[in-house]
Design an enzyme around this catalytic site. Structure first.
Site, mmCIF file in Angstrom:
data_model
loop_
_atom_site.group_PDB
_atom_site.id
_atom_site.type_symbol
_atom_site.label_atom_id
_atom_site.label_comp_id
_atom_site.label_asym_id
_atom_site.label_seq_id
_atom_site.Cartn_x
_atom_site.Cartn_y
_atom_site.Cartn_z
ATOM 1 N N ILE A 1 6.587 11.110 57.286
ATOM 2 C CA ILE A 1 7.117 11.990 58.328
ATOM 3 C C ILE A 1 8.650 11.998 58.309
ATOM 4 O O ILE A 1 9.287 10.978 58.588
ATOM 5 C CB ILE A 1 6.574 11.571 59.719
ATOM 6 C CG1 ILE A 1 5.034 11.489 59.690
ATOM 7 C CG2 ILE A 1 7.069 12.524 60.802
ATOM 8 C CD1 ILE A 1 4.315 12.733 59.162
ATOM 9 N N THR A 2 9.204 13.151 57.965
ATOM 10 C CA THR A 2 10.665 13.315 57.930
ATOM 11 C C THR A 2 11.231 13.019 59.321
ATOM 12 O O THR A 2 10.674 13.489 60.317
ATOM 13 C CB THR A 2 11.025 14.763 57.511
ATOM 14 O OG1 THR A 2 10.415 15.020 56.250
ATOM 15 C CG2 THR A 2 12.527 14.967 57.399
ATOM 16 N N THR B 1 2.450 21.430 47.897
ATOM 17 C CA THR B 1 2.800 21.126 46.501
ATOM 18 C C THR B 1 2.741 22.407 45.659
ATOM 19 O O THR B 1 2.191 23.428 46.090
ATOM 20 C CB THR B 1 1.780 20.131 45.899
ATOM 21 O OG1 THR B 1 0.479 20.741 45.946
ATOM 22 C CG2 THR B 1 1.756 18.811 46.649
ATOM 23 N N GLU C 1 5.779 20.141 51.976
ATOM 24 C CA GLU C 1 5.469 21.442 52.597
ATOM 25 C C GLU C 1 4.666 22.343 51.647
ATOM 26 O O GLU C 1 4.932 23.544 51.533
ATOM 27 C CB GLU C 1 6.745 22.088 53.130
ATOM 28 C CG GLU C 1 7.351 21.174 54.190
ATOM 29 C CD GLU C 1 8.440 21.786 55.023
ATOM 30 O OE1 GLU C 1 8.463 23.000 55.189
ATOM 31 O OE2 GLU C 1 9.254 21.004 55.545
HETATM 32 C C1 FAD Z 1 9.866 12.977 51.605
HETATM 33 C C2 FAD Z 1 8.671 13.611 52.232
HETATM 34 C C3 FAD Z 1 8.790 14.198 53.491
HETATM 35 C C4 FAD Z 1 7.664 14.736 54.128
HETATM 36 N N1 FAD Z 1 7.781 15.212 55.417
HETATM 37 C C5 FAD Z 1 6.648 15.505 56.119
HETATM 38 C C6 FAD Z 1 6.717 15.783 57.528
HETATM 39 O O1 FAD Z 1 7.796 15.817 58.141
HETATM 40 N N2 FAD Z 1 5.564 15.991 58.206
HETATM 41 C C7 FAD Z 1 4.345 15.969 57.592
HETATM 42 O O2 FAD Z 1 3.334 16.137 58.273
HETATM 43 N N3 FAD Z 1 4.239 15.719 56.243
HETATM 44 C C8 FAD Z 1 5.360 15.483 55.505
HETATM 45 N N4 FAD Z 1 5.283 15.200 54.155
HETATM 46 C C9 FAD Z 1 3.974 15.198 53.500
HETATM 47 C C10 FAD Z 1 3.823 16.241 52.413
HETATM 48 O O3 FAD Z 1 3.687 17.513 52.969
HETATM 49 C C11 FAD Z 1 2.620 15.811 51.540
HETATM 50 O O4 FAD Z 1 3.039 14.685 50.794
HETATM 51 C C12 FAD Z 1 2.157 16.910 50.615
HETATM 52 O O5 FAD Z 1 1.565 17.937 51.346
HETATM 53 C C13 FAD Z 1 1.181 16.401 49.551
HETATM 54 O O6 FAD Z 1 0.163 15.630 50.101
HETATM 55 P P1 FAD Z 1 -0.216 14.203 49.472
HETATM 56 O O7 FAD Z 1 1.053 13.445 49.311
HETATM 57 O O8 FAD Z 1 -1.270 13.608 50.310
HETATM 58 O O9 FAD Z 1 -0.778 14.520 48.035
HETATM 59 P P2 FAD Z 1 -2.302 14.872 47.694
HETATM 60 O O10 FAD Z 1 -2.785 15.926 48.616
HETATM 61 O O11 FAD Z 1 -3.085 13.624 47.610
HETATM 62 O O12 FAD Z 1 -2.168 15.479 46.245
HETATM 63 C C14 FAD Z 1 -1.985 14.695 45.060
HETATM 64 C C15 FAD Z 1 -1.903 15.645 43.873
HETATM 65 O O13 FAD Z 1 -3.134 16.365 43.729
HETATM 66 C C16 FAD Z 1 -2.883 17.754 43.772
HETATM 67 N N5 FAD Z 1 -4.007 18.399 44.429
HETATM 68 C C17 FAD Z 1 -4.573 18.096 45.624
HETATM 69 N N6 FAD Z 1 -5.607 18.908 45.885
HETATM 70 C C18 FAD Z 1 -5.688 19.775 44.825
HETATM 71 C C19 FAD Z 1 -6.530 20.900 44.517
HETATM 72 N N7 FAD Z 1 -7.483 21.318 45.342
HETATM 73 N N8 FAD Z 1 -6.312 21.549 43.354
HETATM 74 C C20 FAD Z 1 -5.325 21.154 42.511
HETATM 75 N N9 FAD Z 1 -4.505 20.114 42.749
HETATM 76 C C21 FAD Z 1 -4.678 19.450 43.896
HETATM 77 C C22 FAD Z 1 -1.599 17.901 44.585
HETATM 78 O O14 FAD Z 1 -0.961 19.140 44.354
HETATM 79 C C23 FAD Z 1 -0.824 16.725 44.056
HETATM 80 O O15 FAD Z 1 -0.276 17.049 42.807
HETATM 81 C C24 FAD Z 1 6.410 14.725 53.477
HETATM 82 C C25 FAD Z 1 6.300 14.175 52.182
HETATM 83 C C26 FAD Z 1 7.401 13.620 51.568
HETATM 84 C C27 FAD Z 1 7.239 12.998 50.209
#
Ligand code: FAD
Length: 390
Positions: free
Chosen positions: A160-161, A366, A364
């Protein structure tokens, strides 16, 4: 067809550029020095001071409605300004802003959360992601159970940012498991840190870092529900939607600045008795960067324009986010290559950008999620090849 900016757009863009150049860029060396010493490049009071200075320039609340003292700018203008902000690596942003979904607050909540956030007196964060639910945001588990006039929250949010600095969080919780996340089973709550959640800093490859938020029997009054019961996921998607064209707008500014550094270096650095810019290998890196940068610019401005048209901007925004994030990663990588060993040092900001921009392909939504949205829209015939001109 007219690709030029209006006089107003040009004037606002140039004034923002002036402010960033005169007031923010001079702080860069000190910001770099502090970050190297593991301190924030700009602390809260310095940021606030700069924001108040910017207010005198006329920049306050870019997206905030006028009734709250903001500018309520069209998306195209916001995009142009975020590009200017991207030209400096000092972590500056204009003040007078609040999370877009905080405007769904009722009158009482507006006094307690919205107005102080706009004024910079309170710091918010937004939490939907969980250890088991990132891309698959509909899999969130953090629960809120009704108990008289209160709700009891249990679970964990992650990445969470601002999570370590915020004094309140807008958190999306599951309030009705039967209905499911997409069927109205989630609700957004405004939860003060003083109500009992705690945060744990997460180290990342970037400067600063997000936090994990832990909720253990956190008691939240019913009056702290943001919007309606059941509206949580919808508000969450609205929050995420806004960044989809602003993140690449910012990326554009980074790429412009970095590419201009590469051009300057190519025109001055000499090897084998001539400028490195005389070599085709270097010229191609500069040419490819310029082409990608311009292609990204038009995808981004098109996405912002779509927002201003009041039509569904999701397809255009996904294309802008996907391409803009890839573009800035490619450009910064080439700019580092053009600088050779110097590019890899901490004397220049290039390695910092290199670490910073990698995040743009992840948060926001991937790259893969943007592709999924774009392909799904086409496959089900929601969008046509050729966009609004088709
Ligand atoms: C520095 C930072 C700040 C952030 N700030 C916030 C914030 O303020 N509030 C908040 O709520 N969240 C925040 N996030 C969370 C961010 O939005 C998530 O990390 C992001 O959406 C990816 O989710 P995950 O990390 O669980 O990866 P996962 O969902 O586990 O994905 C892992 C990999 O698998 C791929 N993948 C997953 N599903 C599929 C599919 N169906 N088909 C193909 N590929 C797939 C993804 O693209 C990725 O490459 C932040 C993250 C970071 C790193």
């Amino acid at each position: 067809m007219d690709f030029s900016l209006s006089d107003e757009e040009r004037a606002v863009r140039d004034t923002a550029r002036q402010f960033i150049t005169r007031e923010v860029m001079p702080l860069e060396q000190e910001a770099l020095r502090r970050e190297r010493a593991h301190q924030p490049g700009l602390d809260h009071s310095e940021l606030r001071e700069l924001q108040l200075k910017a207010k005198k320039f006329g920049f306050w609340g870019l997206s905030t409605p006028e009734e709250y003292g903001g500018m309520n700018l069209p998306a195209v203008l916001q995009s142009l300004i975020w590009t200017e902000i991207g030209r400096t690596f000092v972590q500056f942003r204009f003040g007078g802003e609040a999370d877009n979904i905080l405007f769904y607050a009722n009158d009482e909540q507006k006094k307690e959360y919205l107005i102080p956030t706009i004024e910079g007196e309170r710091i918010s964060c937004f939490a939907i992601t969980e250890p088991g639910a990132g891309s698959d945001a509909a899999n969130i588990k953090l629960s809120a159970r009704r108990d008289g006039d209160d709700w009891i929250l249990n679970g964990e949010k992650t990445f969470i940012t601002n999570g370590n600095d915020a004094d309140f969080v807008i958190v999306v919780a599951v309030t009705d498991r039967e209905k499911g996340v997409r069927g109205g089973g989630t609700t957004a709550f405004l939860v003060d840190r003083s109500m009992g959640w705690r945060s744990e800093f997460i180290q990342t490859m970037g400067e600063g870092g997000p936090a994990a938020l832990v909720f253990e029997d956190v008691r939240v009054p019913h009056r702290n529900i943001l919007g309606e019961v059941g509206q949580g996921f919808e508000l969450g998607m609205m929050w995420i939607g806004k960044g989809r064209y602003l993140i690449p707008s910012n990326a554009l500014g980074i790429a412009e600045r970095a590419l201009s550094m590469a051009i300057e270096y190519a025109n001055t650095r000499e090897t084998f008795g001539r400028k490195i810019g005389d070599n085709q290998a270097i010229q191609w890196m500069i040419a490819d960067s310029e082409v990608e940068l311009e292609a990204a610019r038009w995808l981004i401005l098109k996405a912002a324009w779509t927002v201003d048209q009041g039509t569904d901007p999701r397809h255009a925004s996904s294309m802008a986010k996907l391409y803009g994030a890839a573009m800035v990663n490619n450009v910064v990588d080439r700019v580092m290559q053009v600088h050779g060993g110097m590019g890899y040092t901490r004397e220049l900001p290039i390695e910092r950008w290199y670490r910073q921009v990698r995040l743009m392909r992840i948060y926001e939504g991937t790259d893969e999620m943007q592709r999924l949205i774009i392909a799904r829209d086409l496959l089900r015939g929601y969008t046509k090849i050729g966009g609004h001109l088709a």
